[in-house]
Design an enzyme around this catalytic site. Sequence first.
Site, PDB file in Angstrom:
ATOM      1  N   ALA B  68       5.646  -6.261  -3.942  1.00  0.00           N
ATOM      2  CA  ALA B  68       4.481  -5.377  -3.656  1.00  0.00           C
ATOM      3  C   ALA B  68       5.676  -4.051  -4.833  1.00  0.00           C
ATOM      4  CB  ALA B  68       4.257  -5.128  -2.554  1.00  0.00           C
ATOM      5  N   HIS B  69       5.187  -3.589  -5.549  1.00  0.00           N
ATOM      6  CA  HIS B  69       5.611  -2.471  -5.823  1.00  0.00           C
ATOM      7  C   HIS B  69       4.568  -2.109  -7.513  1.00  0.00           C
ATOM      8  CE1 HIS B  69       5.760  -6.567  -9.161  1.00  0.00           C
ATOM      9  NE2 HIS B  69       6.365  -5.372  -9.662  1.00  0.00           N
ATOM     10  N   ALA B  70       4.779  -0.851  -7.926  1.00  0.00           N
ATOM     11  CA  ALA B  70       5.077  -0.450  -8.760  1.00  0.00           C
ATOM     12  C   ALA B  70       5.752   0.756  -9.804  1.00  0.00           C
ATOM     13  CB  ALA B  70       4.038   1.071  -8.622  1.00  0.00           C
TER      14      ALA B  70
END
Lengths: 100, 153
Positions: B68-70
């Site tokens: 999960a990342h942005a």
Amino acid sequence: MANTPTIYFICGAGLGSSLACQMEAEEVLASHKIRAKTEHESVSSVGGIKTDVIVSAESFRPQIEKYDIDPSITLVYLHNIVDKDEITQKLIPALEGREA
Amino acid sequence: MPTSLPQLITEDHVVLGASPASWQDAIREAAAPLLASGAIGEGYVERMIEVVDRFGPYIVLAPGVALAHAQPDGSVARTAMSALTVPGGIAFSHEENDPVRLVLCLAAADATSHLEALKGFVQIIRDPSAVDRLVAAHSPADFRGALTPAPVD
């Protein structure tokens, strides 16, 4: 001798999965003794990219194809962006195709 | 500047044995230690979920593993990572790599400080038995032990 090709790796954020894919691809390229300039970027910037090859995940195909990508750019889509076998099978012929 | 995977995923950034009700909850639970330690703000958690809403579950990079990342922005105070194990698995609607049993959460403060950790991560997810060891960890110390990179061949 052709110029060193540039390859852009594209994902949603442009720093996680694209970079993971880039790292795997760099090892594949090294093992094939292919020199290339590698970069990564987010899909929102793909419209303005000047490159020879774009590598991305299949899930970004619709987003990328919405942009008016320069037809001289070779597009490579992967199901598994960290699978060296798939990278080898798709990226190496794409690069060889450009040299021909 | 701590940058390797075991250096970024400290014991207080490891959550074991979770059973989230949805993939959104899995991301929220994985991010909770980063929120608690002030590495990220609430906005980053929601943007990690938005990335999947928008682009699909491509963050499930290998069988059973999601990253999960942005994009880095003002809601990331420092580069950090956390981990959540979901022994029972949770669906991210990925065609091949579901169910997800390990969620890593990456917050990058800039474009390069997470490079070494990401390299370590890629080495681990290449090896299904290494993923199994992480998911089976009984303590955060155990988990961190299993993060140590395998010898390069």
